[in-house]
Design an enzyme around this catalytic site. Structure first.
Site, PDB file in Angstrom:
ATOM      1  N   ASP A 260       0.827  -1.212   0.000  1.00 16.11           N
ATOM      2  CA  ASP A 260       0.000   0.000   0.000  1.00 16.11           C
ATOM      3  C   ASP A 260       0.859   1.259   0.000  1.00 16.11           C
ATOM      4  O   ASP A 260       0.522   2.255  -0.651  1.00 16.11           O
ATOM      5  CB  ASP A 260      -1.000   0.005   1.165  1.00 16.11           C
ATOM      6  CG  ASP A 260      -0.365  -0.249   2.516  1.00 16.11           C
ATOM      7  OD1 ASP A 260       0.857  -0.478   2.604  1.00 16.11           O
ATOM      8  OD2 ASP A 260      -1.110  -0.241   3.524  1.00 16.11           O
ATOM      9  N   HIS A 284      -8.868  -1.842  10.777  1.00 17.93           N
ATOM     10  CA  HIS A 284      -8.788  -2.260  12.178  1.00 17.93           C
ATOM     11  C   HIS A 284      -7.734  -1.468  12.944  1.00 17.93           C
ATOM     12  O   HIS A 284      -7.577  -1.644  14.153  1.00 17.93           O
ATOM     13  CB  HIS A 284      -8.453  -3.759  12.253  1.00 17.93           C
ATOM     14  CG  HIS A 284      -7.091  -4.089  11.721  1.00 17.93           C
ATOM     15  ND1 HIS A 284      -6.861  -4.329  10.386  1.00 17.93           N
ATOM     16  CD2 HIS A 284      -5.887  -4.203  12.332  1.00 17.93           C
ATOM     17  CE1 HIS A 284      -5.576  -4.577  10.195  1.00 17.93           C
ATOM     18  NE2 HIS A 284      -4.965  -4.497  11.359  1.00 17.93           N
TER      19      HIS A 284
END
Length: 349
Positions: A260, A284
Site C-alpha cells: 500500500d 482495524h
C-alpha cells in the site's frame, strides 16, 4: 522466495484474458442494482490534519493533505457496479475463517464485480466464486514482497479488465457496494483519482536507492490497504511503468516498503498524483467503536480486529449476539439487506 514471487506474477497472467472477457460480458449486461437508500456520508477528511511535506522534500511538496471538492471530479453519465473492479487480497489460511464470512455477506451483493486474489488453490472457494478466484502462486508470507506480489497481480488483472475503477480490499473488510457506488459517482474515471484513508496523520518518508550506494529521500501520503482504496483507470494507466507486472515488485524493493505504501509512492512521487482522503474507509488500525451507529450504513468499508489489546468491532445491536457474530459483519449485513434468508431466520429479527 524470490523465485516463487516471479512465478506468482507470471502465474496470475494466465487468468488475465478470462478476466477481460468476464468484464466485457458484465459491461454489456449492466443492470441497475437496487440498494438500500444511502444517506449523506461523513466529512471527507483525515481523522487528524497533518503537516505536509515542504517543497523540495520529495513528492510534490504539498503543504497539507487537502480535500478536493467532488464537483471538480464529478462523473459524467451513470456509473454502475459493472464499471468497478473489486479486488480482495487473502491467503489460504484465511479462506475459511474470513472469506466465507465475506462470501455470505457483502460479496453476495457484488459477486460479479469481485475478484479474490490468494496464494494457494482451494476447490471450495473456486466452487463459490468460479473464475473470479485468482491463484497468484505468490508466497503466503506477510512480507512486503509477498504482499506486493499479490498487488501486482491485482493491478494487472484490473488493467486487463478494461473497467473504470480499481478498488482494493483486504479480507477483513466489509464493503457496502451502494456506498461505494455513490462515492465513485462523485468522481470521473477520466481524472486522476486516488481515494482512501491514511493510517497516519503525516506523510511518510522513503529512501530511494540510487547508483553508487546513494539514496534519495522521498515524502508522500498513502492510503492504508487495510481500509481499502480506489484508483481511477486514467491514473492506473499512468502507473504502469512502475506498477505493472514485475515492475511493482521492483518498485517495492527499491523503497523497501509494503504494497500500500508502494502504491502511494508511485502515485505521488512518480506520477505526480495526490491522495484524496476520505473518512468513509475504515481499517482495524482505528477505534471502530467511535463510528456512530447512526452512520454505519453510510460507510464504504468497515473492518474488525484487535485495537489496543481489545476486540475492535463496530457498535451495533442485533440480530446476532457478539458470540454468534464477533465481527458484527453478519448483523451489519442484515441491517443493510434485511430480506437475506439467514437474517429472516434470526431469533427476534
Amino acid at each position: 522466495m524470490g523465485r516463487r514471487l516471479l512465478r506468482g506474477v507470471s502465474g496470475a497472467a494466465v487468468v488475465l484474458a478470462s478476466v477481460a472477457l468476464l468484464s466485457m460480458r458484465h459491461r454489456g449486461a449492466r443492470e441497475a442494482a437496487q440498494y438500500p437508500e444511502i444517506g449523506e456520508g461523513m466529512l471527507e477528511k483525515p481523522e487528524q490534519q497533518s503537516q505536509g511535506s515542504p517543497a523540495g522534500a520529495g513528492g510534490r511538496g504539498q503543504t497539507d493533505l487537502r480535500l478536493h471538492p467532488p464537483e471538480g471530479y464529478r462523473s459524467e453519465g451513470s456509473l454502475t457496479l459493472g464499471d468497478i473492479f473489486i479486488a480482495v487480497k487473502t491467503t489460504k489460511r484465511f479462506h475459511r475463517s474470513r472469506m466465507e464470512l465475506l462470501l455470505d455477506t457483502w460479496i453476495s451483493q457484488a459477486s460479479k464485480q469481485t475478484y479474490i486474489f490468494t496464494d494457494e488453490e482451494d476447490d471450495a472457494l473456486k466452487r463459490r466464486m468460479g473464475g473470479r478466484v485468482i491463484f497468484t502462486n505468490c508466497s503466503a508470507e506477510h512480507s512486503h514482497l509477498a504482499l506486493s506480489c499479490k498487488m501486482a497481480a491485482e493491478f494487472d488483472a484490473f488493467l486487463a479488465s478494461g473497467l473504470s475503477w480499481f478498488c482494493h480490499l483486504d479480507d477483513d473488510n466489509y464493503l457496502n457496494p451502494g456506498a461505494l457506488l455513490k462515492l465513485l459517482s462523485s468522481y470521473a474515471e477520466t481524472q486522476d483519482v486516488y481515494l482512501g484513508k491514511p493510517s497516519l496523520n503525516r506523510p511518510i518518508w522513503a529512501s530511494e536507492t540510487l547508483p553508487n550506494n546513494q539514496t534519495k529521500s522521498m515524502r508522500f501520503w498513502f492510503a492504508t490497504g487495510g481500509a481499502g482504496f480506489c484508483i481511477s483507470c486514467k491514473l492506473a494507466r499512468k502507473m504502469v511503468p512502475w506498477a505493472s507486472g514485475r515492475n511493482f515488485l521492483s518498485t517495492s524493493e527499491l523503497i523497501r516498503l509494503p504494497d500500500d505504501c508502494t502504491v502511494g509512492y508511485i502515485i505521488e512521487c512518480k506520477v505526480g498524483g495526490q491522495l484524496i482522503p476520505n473518512a468513509l474507509f475504515h481499517s482495524h488500525l482505528e477505534n471502530l467503536q467511535l463510528i456512530p451507529t447512526s452512520q454505519l450504513m453510510q460507510q464504504v468499508t468497515l473492518s474488525y480486529g484487535v485495537f489496543e489489546n481489545k476486540l475492535n468491532v463496530i457498535e451495533l445491536s442485533g440480530p446476532f449476539s457478539p458470540q454468534e457474530d464477533p465481527s458484527r459483519f453478519r448483523s451489519l449485513h442484515c441491517h443493510l439487506y434485511p430480506n437475506t434468508s439467514w437474517c429472516l431466520q434470526a431469533v427476534g429479527w
